[in-house]
Design an enzyme around this catalytic site. Structure first.
Site, PDB file in Angstrom:
ATOM      1  N   CYS A 142      -4.304   0.703  -2.273  1.00 51.76           N
ATOM      2  CA  CYS A 142      -4.062  -0.564  -1.580  1.00 51.76           C
ATOM      3  C   CYS A 142      -2.991  -1.413  -2.279  1.00 51.76           C
ATOM      4  CB  CYS A 142      -5.341  -1.405  -1.550  1.00 51.76           C
ATOM      5  SG  CYS A 142      -6.669  -0.706  -0.583  1.00 51.76           S
ATOM      6  N   ASN A 172       0.823  -1.212   0.000  1.00 46.97           N
ATOM      7  CA  ASN A 172       0.000   0.000   0.000  1.00 46.97           C
ATOM      8  C   ASN A 172       0.851   1.254   0.000  1.00 46.97           C
ATOM      9  OD1 ASN A 172       0.500  -1.040   2.646  1.00 46.97           O
ATOM     10  ND2 ASN A 172      -1.034   0.304   3.533  1.00 46.97           N
ATOM     11  N   GLU A 200      -3.111  -4.560  -3.046  1.00 51.76           N
ATOM     12  CA  GLU A 200      -3.634  -5.483  -4.062  1.00 51.76           C
ATOM     13  C   GLU A 200      -3.737  -4.809  -5.430  1.00 51.76           C
ATOM     14  OE1 GLU A 200      -4.780  -4.869  -1.065  1.00 51.76           O
ATOM     15  OE2 GLU A 200      -5.717  -6.608  -0.132  1.00 51.76           O
ATOM     16  N   CYS A 205     -10.767  -3.260  -4.039  1.00 57.61           N
ATOM     17  CA  CYS A 205      -9.791  -4.211  -4.582  1.00 57.61           C
ATOM     18  C   CYS A 205     -10.486  -5.453  -5.138  1.00 57.61           C
ATOM     19  CB  CYS A 205      -8.777  -4.604  -3.512  1.00 57.61           C
ATOM     20  SG  CYS A 205      -7.595  -3.288  -3.181  1.00 57.61           S
ATOM     21  N   CYS A 225     -10.161  -5.223   0.439  1.00 57.01           N
ATOM     22  CA  CYS A 225     -11.288  -4.292   0.565  1.00 57.01           C
ATOM     23  C   CYS A 225     -12.202  -4.406  -0.667  1.00 57.01           C
ATOM     24  CB  CYS A 225     -10.778  -2.858   0.723  1.00 57.01           C
ATOM     25  SG  CYS A 225     -10.270  -2.095  -0.822  1.00 57.01           S
ATOM     26  N   GLU A 262       0.356   5.216   0.672  1.00 61.99           N
ATOM     27  CA  GLU A 262      -0.558   6.243   1.183  1.00 61.99           C
ATOM     28  C   GLU A 262      -0.140   7.625   0.721  1.00 61.99           C
ATOM     29  OE1 GLU A 262      -0.932   5.481   5.418  1.00 61.99           O
ATOM     30  OE2 GLU A 262      -2.089   3.659   5.010  1.00 61.99           O
TER      31      GLU A 262
END
Ligand code: THU
Length: 160
Positions: free
Chosen positions: A73, A62, A75, A115, A112, A64
């Site tokens: 993210c 990830n 993924e 994703c 999530c 940010e």
């Protein structure tokens, strides 16, 4: 009227040591990638590793941003990396691991919703399932046989 029921099969491995050897290696790549995540705000690091049909392993973590919604993210970093570098390679499996600097993540962390949606597009396109293995920092590893097992009734391109 009638009622429909949706069921999902999840395999639970007691630990990473119970995984098949190639998947254990894939999970270790996800764990390695996780250490390099850029997560100064949430302090929640996630690593993802994809196993391609040609044997390549593509990782992501990830990333940010001070403008929080601009972050992304692990993924999606991994799947976009795979699709941009190897657009014609089928994806066989995805391994995910997550850790927090503030608590011990001892339960599996599943991808999530955004994703799941993103991953489902590639799974549908390749017409073969992507096995998804996910864990926290320690403890059980869960497996679903496909992304769509995590996103029943996914929205897809069939109506566009
Ligand atoms: N995160 C992921 O990388 N993957 C997930 O499936 C869930 C959440 C990241 C996004 C954000 O950087 C941090 O975890 C906290 O939400």
């Amino acid at each position: 009227m009638k009622q429909l029921e949706i069921t999902t099969q999840i395999t639970v491995f007691e630990s990473i040591d119970e995984l098949p050897i190639d998947i254990k290696l894939l999970m270790n790549k996800a764990i390695e990638a996780k250490q390099m995540a850029y997560a100064p705000y949430s302090k929640f690091k996630v690593g993802a590793a994809l196993l391609l049909e040609n044997g390549s392993i593509i990782t992501g973590n990830n990333q940010e941003n001070a403008a929080y919604p601009s972050g992304i993210c692990a993924e999606r970093v991994a799947i976009w990396k795979a699709s941009s570098e190897f657009p014609n390679q089928k994806i066989l499996a995805l391994a995910i691991s997550a850790s927090s600097a503030t608590l011990v993540v001892n339960e599996p962390v599943s991808p999530c919703g955004a994703c799941r949606q993103t991953l489902s597009e590639y799974e549908i396109n390749q017409e073969d399932k992507i096995a998804v293995y996910f864990m926290g920092e320690i403890g059980n590893v869960m497996k679903t046989n496909s992304v769509l097992d995590l996103l029943p009734m996914a929205f897809d391109k069939s109506l566009l």
